[in-house]
Design a protein around this motif. Structure first.
Motif, PDB file in Angstrom:
ATOM      1  N   GLN A 110      -0.222  48.163  12.268  1.00 55.17           N
ATOM      2  CA  GLN A 110       0.343  49.164  11.369  1.00 55.17           C
ATOM      3  C   GLN A 110       0.778  50.392  12.179  1.00 55.17           C
ATOM      4  OE1 GLN A 110      -2.614  49.930   8.340  1.00 55.17           O
ATOM      5  NE2 GLN A 110      -2.665  47.792   7.669  1.00 55.17           N
ATOM      6  N   PRO A 111       1.879  51.049  11.831  1.00 52.23           N
ATOM      7  CA  PRO A 111       2.714  50.848  10.648  1.00 52.23           C
ATOM      8  C   PRO A 111       3.862  49.860  10.852  1.00 52.23           C
ATOM      9  CG  PRO A 111       3.491  52.775  11.796  1.00 52.23           C
ATOM     10  CD  PRO A 111       2.312  52.251  12.604  1.00 52.23           C
ATOM     11  N   ASP A 116       3.902  46.781  10.728  1.00 50.93           N
ATOM     12  CA  ASP A 116       3.848  45.626   9.825  1.00 50.93           C
ATOM     13  C   ASP A 116       4.822  45.777   8.666  1.00 50.93           C
ATOM     14  OD1 ASP A 116       2.231  47.782   8.893  1.00 50.93           O
ATOM     15  OD2 ASP A 116       1.289  46.416   7.452  1.00 50.93           O
ATOM     16  N   ARG A 133       1.124  48.485   0.566  1.00 51.81           N
ATOM     17  CA  ARG A 133       1.971  48.348   1.759  1.00 51.81           C
ATOM     18  C   ARG A 133       3.293  47.665   1.391  1.00 51.81           C
ATOM     19  NH1 ARG A 133      -0.060  50.583   5.537  1.00 51.81           N
ATOM     20  NH2 ARG A 133       1.494  49.921   7.082  1.00 51.81           N
TER      21      ARG A 133
END
Length: 407
Positions: free
Chosen positions: A235-236, A238, A342
């Motif tokens: 992350q971030p 992803d 997300r």
């Protein structure tokens, strides 16, 4: 004697002038000339107007037919427009000379008779008008779009049985529709399609095993035996289209194990796309964000997939995602709410990048999450029975056709 004769002639002349018995016929005959002229004008100009409308309709259709072939060689577009005009002009005018201009990078077609059309009059010759000139022209511009389309398709265990079989057929038919659209355009790479089967992983393919941005720290086997599967990035990244860079660990892709068909990179290799579709099988848990983000990667020219074109005019990028379930697991958690959060941000990021998103819910799944992920509510489809998938993909194929040929 002379004066008497002159007086008699003068008297006769006065009587003739004062006699009204024959004047009405003479006056009526003389007055009918303008009346006939006006009547003839009304009739002949009405006929000319009717013929003009017929010619205009034929030329409008010809210009549109030519514009719909935008991007083809000018000679082909000219032939298409000419053939349409000849087939639809009034019978007496089918062989008139036509001037056709193909302009603006072969996207605009302008057509007109080379000379004004002369319409023979029926009644106007009484006042000396034997023909009426009719001037007509038509122009159409195509707003055609090249298309790059990525399909992120749920291959999880819940898609087993009838669902995966229907999905394969529906996507196969969609790809055939895109192949026909590409072929009819007459242009290389006018329509390209990529496929991303997903569960909690994506199988990028073994060709990436030696890339410096491929991280094998989570993979228990030998690099040479790796089949191409990856899990979420750090992350971030992803939920971003960050280009992976050697030496920058946060941007790397993590090798893992899975049982998915390889992705089919963006292409017009219709045989390869059909092969990928035939290999799709149902297994595993659901992580819609990994399918979405790899679909996004596929539509941009940077690593890991480099087949996409850079953004430009007359190019539309489309991401279609299908799922039959709620998010259940990603690399870090099985908390649905966390994964959904997300995914919401990922959908926002993709749309901000100028990519159109279609979402398809098959029987199960979070309807609000998918509806809000779509670029607009009309691009969200709710499938209540597996056999409806084919109709949904055909509806999207029709929209792709309308989009590519938009005017």
């Amino acid at each position: 004697m002379l004066s008497r004769t002159a007086s008699r002639v003068s008297h006769v002349f006065r009587r003739f002038c004062e006699d009204r018995r024959g004047n009405f016929a003479v006056i009526f005959a003389l007055s009918m000339i303008p009346v006939l002229g006006l009547t003839g004008a009304a009739i002949d100009y009405t006929n000319a107007s009717r013929l003009r409308s017929q010619i205009q309709e034929a030329l409008d259709g010809a210009a549109i037919a030519g514009a719909k072939s935008a991007g083809r060689p000018a000679a082909e577009i000219t032939q298409i427009a000419t053939s349409f005009a000849r087939a639809n002009l009034p019978a007496t005018l089918q062989n008139i000379p036509l001037t056709i201009d193909v302009l603006n990078d072969n996207t605009t077609v302008r057509i007109r008779p080379t000379s004004p059309v002369q319409v023979q009059t029926a009644l106007l010759p009484v006042i000396g008008i034997n023909t009426i000139n009719v001037t007509v022209s038509a122009e159409a511009t195509s707003g055609y779009q090249d298309l790059e389309i990525a399909l992120a398709l749920d291959n999880t265990g819940s898609m087993g049985g009838q669902k995966i079989n229907v999905l394969r057929r529906a996507v196969s038919d969609f790809v055939r529709s895109m192949e026909a659209l590409h072929s009819n355009s007459g242009r290389a790479n006018s329509v390209r399609v990529g496929i991303v089967p997903f569960d909690t992983h994506v199988n990028m393919g073994r060709r990436y095993r030696n890339e410096p941005w491929m991280n094998f720290s989570m993979y228990s086997g030998n690099r040479n035996g790796w089949n191409g599967c990856v899990t979420d990035r750090d992350q971030p990244n992803d939920i971003n289209d960050t280009t992976p860079v050697a030496g920058q660990a946060a941007t790397h892709f993590y090798a893992d194990e899975c049982n998915l068909a390889d992705v089919a990179p963006l292409s017009s290799n219709w045989g390869q796309l059909q092969s990928t579709i035939s290999q799709m099988r149902a297994a595993g848990w659901t992580n819609v964000p990994i399918g979405l983000v790899h679909g996004w990667h596929m539509l941009t020219p940077g690593e890991p997939y480099t087949e996409a074109s850079a953004p430009r005019e007359r190019l539309t990028k489309v991401l279609i995602v299908l799922t039959d379930g709620e998010n259940t697991r990603n690399r870090w958690t099985s908390n649905r709410s966390t994964i959904d959060t997300r995914m919401r941000q990922l959908c926002t990021n993709i749309k901000a990048a100028g990519i159109l998103i279609y979402t398809i819910r098959v029987i199960d799944g979070d309807a609000n999450l998918l509806r809000n992920c779509a670029s607009n509510p009309s691009m969200y489809f709710n499938v209540t029975a597996a056999d409806q998938m084919n109709g949904v993909f055909q509806a999207i194929a029709n929209q792709m056709s309308a989009l590519r040929l938009s005017r």
